[in-house]
Design a protein around this motif. Structure first.
Motif, PDB file in Angstrom:
ATOM      1  N   VAL A  61      -4.003  19.299  28.055  1.00 16.35           N
ATOM      2  CA  VAL A  61      -2.844  18.421  27.883  1.00 16.35           C
ATOM      3  C   VAL A  61      -2.767  17.390  29.010  1.00 16.35           C
ATOM      4  CG1 VAL A  61      -0.330  18.345  27.785  1.00 16.35           C
ATOM      5  CG2 VAL A  61      -1.557  20.124  26.558  1.00 16.35           C
ATOM      6  N   ALA A  62      -2.981  17.809  30.256  1.00 17.12           N
ATOM      7  CA  ALA A  62      -2.876  16.895  31.396  1.00 17.12           C
ATOM      8  C   ALA A  62      -3.930  15.788  31.313  1.00 17.12           C
ATOM      9  CB  ALA A  62      -3.020  17.664  32.701  1.00 17.12           C
ATOM     10  N   CYS A  63      -5.163  16.142  31.036  1.00 22.79           N
ATOM     11  CA  CYS A  63      -6.231  15.132  30.945  1.00 22.79           C
ATOM     12  C   CYS A  63      -6.033  14.230  29.732  1.00 22.79           C
ATOM     13  CB  CYS A  63      -7.594  15.806  30.892  1.00 22.79           C
ATOM     14  SG  CYS A  63      -8.050  16.613  32.451  1.00 22.79           S
ATOM     15  N   GLN A  64      -5.563  14.790  28.615  1.00 20.94           N
ATOM     16  CA  GLN A  64      -5.312  13.986  27.424  1.00 20.94           C
ATOM     17  C   GLN A  64      -4.199  12.980  27.685  1.00 20.94           C
ATOM     18  OE1 GLN A  64      -7.090  14.168  24.318  1.00 20.94           O
ATOM     19  NE2 GLN A  64      -6.095  12.181  24.228  1.00 20.94           N
ATOM     20  N   SER A  65      -3.161  13.402  28.407  1.00 21.58           N
ATOM     21  CA  SER A  65      -2.060  12.496  28.748  1.00 21.58           C
ATOM     22  C   SER A  65      -2.558  11.344  29.611  1.00 21.58           C
ATOM     23  CB  SER A  65      -0.956  13.250  29.483  1.00 21.58           C
ATOM     24  OG  SER A  65      -0.382  14.210  28.638  1.00 21.58           O
ATOM     25  N   ALA A  66      -3.387  11.645  30.599  1.00 18.71           N
ATOM     26  CA  ALA A  66      -3.948  10.592  31.456  1.00 18.71           C
ATOM     27  C   ALA A  66      -4.829   9.646  30.633  1.00 18.71           C
ATOM     28  CB  ALA A  66      -4.750  11.219  32.588  1.00 18.71           C
ATOM     29  N   HIS A  67      -5.620  10.200  29.737  1.00 18.65           N
ATOM     30  CA  HIS A  67      -6.491   9.391  28.875  1.00 18.65           C
ATOM     31  C   HIS A  67      -5.661   8.482  27.975  1.00 18.65           C
ATOM     32  CE1 HIS A  67      -9.140   8.650  25.377  1.00 18.65           C
ATOM     33  NE2 HIS A  67     -10.054   8.539  26.304  1.00 18.65           N
ATOM     34  N   ASP A  68      -4.577   9.012  27.423  1.00 17.18           N
ATOM     35  CA  ASP A  68      -3.707   8.217  26.558  1.00 17.18           C
ATOM     36  C   ASP A  68      -3.050   7.065  27.316  1.00 17.18           C
ATOM     37  OD1 ASP A  68      -4.357   9.866  24.454  1.00 17.18           O
ATOM     38  OD2 ASP A  68      -2.478  11.004  24.524  1.00 17.18           O
ATOM     39  N   ARG A  69      -2.649   7.315  28.565  1.00 14.10           N
ATOM     40  CA  ARG A  69      -2.050   6.250  29.389  1.00 14.10           C
ATOM     41  C   ARG A  69      -3.063   5.136  29.636  1.00 14.10           C
ATOM     42  NH1 ARG A  69       0.368  10.580  31.939  1.00 14.10           N
ATOM     43  NH2 ARG A  69      -1.214  10.639  33.554  1.00 14.10           N
ATOM     44  N   GLU A  70      -4.303   5.499  29.922  1.00 13.41           N
ATOM     45  CA  GLU A  70      -5.354   4.503  30.156  1.00 13.41           C
ATOM     46  C   GLU A  70      -5.609   3.686  28.895  1.00 13.41           C
ATOM     47  OE1 GLU A  70      -8.790   6.587  31.528  1.00 13.41           O
ATOM     48  OE2 GLU A  70      -7.769   7.357  33.296  1.00 13.41           O
ATOM     49  N   GLN A  71      -5.657   4.349  27.755  1.00 16.36           N
ATOM     50  CA  GLN A  71      -5.891   3.660  26.485  1.00 16.36           C
ATOM     51  C   GLN A  71      -4.750   2.703  26.162  1.00 16.36           C
ATOM     52  OE1 GLN A  71      -9.157   4.193  26.213  1.00 16.36           O
ATOM     53  NE2 GLN A  71      -8.877   4.323  24.022  1.00 16.36           N
ATOM     54  N   LYS A  72      -3.523   3.116  26.449  1.00 11.48           N
ATOM     55  CA  LYS A  72      -2.361   2.280  26.159  1.00 11.48           C
ATOM     56  C   LYS A  72      -2.405   1.000  26.978  1.00 11.48           C
ATOM     57  CE  LYS A  72       2.647   2.395  25.856  1.00 11.48           C
ATOM     58  NZ  LYS A  72       3.858   3.173  26.097  1.00 11.48           N
ATOM     59  N   GLN A  73      -2.801   1.093  28.236  1.00 14.66           N
ATOM     60  CA  GLN A  73      -2.891  -0.078  29.095  1.00 14.66           C
ATOM     61  C   GLN A  73      -3.983  -1.028  28.621  1.00 14.66           C
ATOM     62  OE1 GLN A  73      -3.493   1.578  32.957  1.00 14.66           O
ATOM     63  NE2 GLN A  73      -1.356   2.134  33.235  1.00 14.66           N
ATOM     64  N   ALA A  74      -5.074  -0.502  28.108  1.00 20.79           N
ATOM     65  CA  ALA A  74      -6.209  -1.332  27.711  1.00 20.79           C
ATOM     66  C   ALA A  74      -6.050  -1.939  26.328  1.00 20.79           C
ATOM     67  CB  ALA A  74      -7.484  -0.499  27.765  1.00 20.79           C
ATOM     68  N   SER A  75      -5.116  -1.449  25.528  1.00 19.23           N
ATOM     69  CA  SER A  75      -5.048  -1.889  24.140  1.00 19.23           C
ATOM     70  C   SER A  75      -4.060  -3.023  23.900  1.00 19.23           C
ATOM     71  CB  SER A  75      -4.681  -0.712  23.238  1.00 19.23           C
ATOM     72  OG  SER A  75      -3.348  -0.322  23.481  1.00 19.23           O
ATOM     73  N   GLY A  76      -3.455  -3.573  24.924  1.00 22.30           N
ATOM     74  CA  GLY A  76      -2.410  -4.558  24.712  1.00 22.30           C
ATOM     75  C   GLY A  76      -2.875  -5.994  24.715  1.00 22.30           C
ATOM     76  N   TYR A  77      -3.818  -6.352  23.864  1.00 18.86           N
ATOM     77  CA  TYR A  77      -4.202  -7.757  23.816  1.00 18.86           C
ATOM     78  C   TYR A  77      -3.669  -8.385  22.551  1.00 18.86           C
ATOM     79  CZ  TYR A  77      -7.961  -7.548  20.334  1.00 18.86           C
ATOM     80  OH  TYR A  77      -8.676  -7.424  19.180  1.00 18.86           O
ATOM     81  N   ASN A  78      -3.387  -9.663  22.645  1.00 17.30           N
ATOM     82  CA  ASN A  78      -2.816 -10.404  21.529  1.00 17.30           C
ATOM     83  C   ASN A  78      -3.891 -11.323  20.972  1.00 17.30           C
ATOM     84  OD1 ASN A  78      -1.377 -11.999  19.795  1.00 17.30           O
ATOM     85  ND2 ASN A  78       0.190 -12.583  21.256  1.00 17.30           N
ATOM     86  N   ARG A  79      -4.270 -11.103  19.734  1.00 16.58           N
ATOM     87  CA  ARG A  79      -5.334 -11.880  19.109  1.00 16.58           C
ATOM     88  C   ARG A  79      -4.974 -13.367  19.047  1.00 16.58           C
ATOM     89  NH1 ARG A  79      -9.196 -10.248  15.301  1.00 16.58           N
ATOM     90  NH2 ARG A  79      -8.202  -8.238  15.172  1.00 16.58           N
ATOM     91  N   ARG A  80      -3.721 -13.672  18.844  1.00 18.63           N
ATOM     92  CA  ARG A  80      -3.306 -15.061  18.690  1.00 18.63           C
ATOM     93  C   ARG A  80      -3.132 -15.778  20.020  1.00 18.63           C
ATOM     94  NH1 ARG A  80       1.716 -15.094  14.894  1.00 18.63           N
ATOM     95  NH2 ARG A  80       1.598 -17.282  15.423  1.00 18.63           N
ATOM     96  N   GLY A  81      -2.914 -15.069  21.088  1.00 15.33           N
ATOM     97  CA  GLY A  81      -2.685 -15.707  22.381  1.00 15.33           C
ATOM     98  C   GLY A  81      -1.287 -16.269  22.467  1.00 15.33           C
ATOM     99  N   SER A  82      -0.947 -16.768  23.619  1.00 15.73           N
ATOM    100  CA  SER A  82       0.381 -17.353  23.783  1.00 15.73           C
ATOM    101  C   SER A  82       0.380 -18.803  23.334  1.00 15.73           C
ATOM    102  CB  SER A  82       0.806 -17.273  25.241  1.00 15.73           C
ATOM    103  OG  SER A  82       0.024 -18.147  26.018  1.00 15.73           O
ATOM    104  N   LYS A  83       1.552 -19.316  23.052  1.00 13.11           N
ATOM    105  CA  LYS A  83       1.653 -20.711  22.636  1.00 13.11           C
ATOM    106  C   LYS A  83       1.202 -21.634  23.753  1.00 13.11           C
ATOM    107  CE  LYS A  83       5.206 -20.215  19.170  1.00 13.11           C
ATOM    108  NZ  LYS A  83       6.537 -20.619  18.720  1.00 13.11           N
ATOM    109  N   ASP A  84       1.483 -21.254  25.004  1.00 10.44           N
ATOM    110  CA  ASP A  84       1.072 -22.092  26.125  1.00 10.44           C
ATOM    111  C   ASP A  84      -0.438 -22.266  26.165  1.00 10.44           C
ATOM    112  OD1 ASP A  84       3.671 -22.415  26.929  1.00 10.44           O
ATOM    113  OD2 ASP A  84       3.595 -20.782  28.390  1.00 10.44           O
ATOM    114  N   SER A  85      -1.184 -21.162  25.917  1.00  9.51           N
ATOM    115  CA  SER A  85      -2.638 -21.274  25.974  1.00  9.51           C
ATOM    116  C   SER A  85      -3.175 -22.083  24.807  1.00  9.51           C
ATOM    117  CB  SER A  85      -3.269 -19.881  25.957  1.00  9.51           C
ATOM    118  OG  SER A  85      -3.076 -19.245  24.729  1.00  9.51           O
ATOM    119  N   GLN A  86      -2.469 -22.146  23.704  1.00  9.81           N
ATOM    120  CA  GLN A  86      -2.922 -22.920  22.558  1.00  9.81           C
ATOM    121  C   GLN A  86      -2.653 -24.407  22.731  1.00  9.81           C
ATOM    122  OE1 GLN A  86      -1.056 -21.177  19.140  1.00  9.81           O
ATOM    123  NE2 GLN A  86      -2.104 -19.220  19.388  1.00  9.81           N
TER     124      GLN A  86
END
Length: 88
Positions: A61-86
């Motif tokens: 459980v402890a290692c799975q929780s740490a793994h899930d936290r790492e995955q959550k941080q890495a999965s937050g990308y936005n395919r469309r990007g921000s309006k400023d970058s466009q």
């Protein structure tokens, strides 16, 4: 209604594509096979109840929780990007 160079339905296609990617990523992470008796990371014993509840479990459980936290941080990308970058 589409605007600019996009076609009708382009926004929905992008949403569908993002969802398909997320589903594929989640399915790829599902455990398969026989559960381990000891954690693959720290060698701690995995309780029988966890092994029965999650067939193919590899982490405690402890290692799975740490793994899930790492995955959550890495999965937050936005395919469309921000309006400023466009606008640049």
């Amino acid at each position: 209604m589409a605007g600019g160079w996009s076609t009708d339905g382009a926004v929905q296609e992008q949403i569908d594509s993002t969802l398909d990617d997320a589903v594929q990523r989640a399915r790829a992470q599902l455990p398969r096979g026989e559960s381990l008796n000891h954690c693959q990371e720290c060698d701690a014993p995995i309780p029988e109840a966890r092994r029965q509840a999650l067939p193919g479990v590899r982490l405690c459980v402890a290692c799975q929780s740490a793994h899930d936290r790492e995955q959550k941080q890495a999965s937050g990308y936005n395919r469309r990007g921000s309006k400023d970058s466009q606008l640049r």
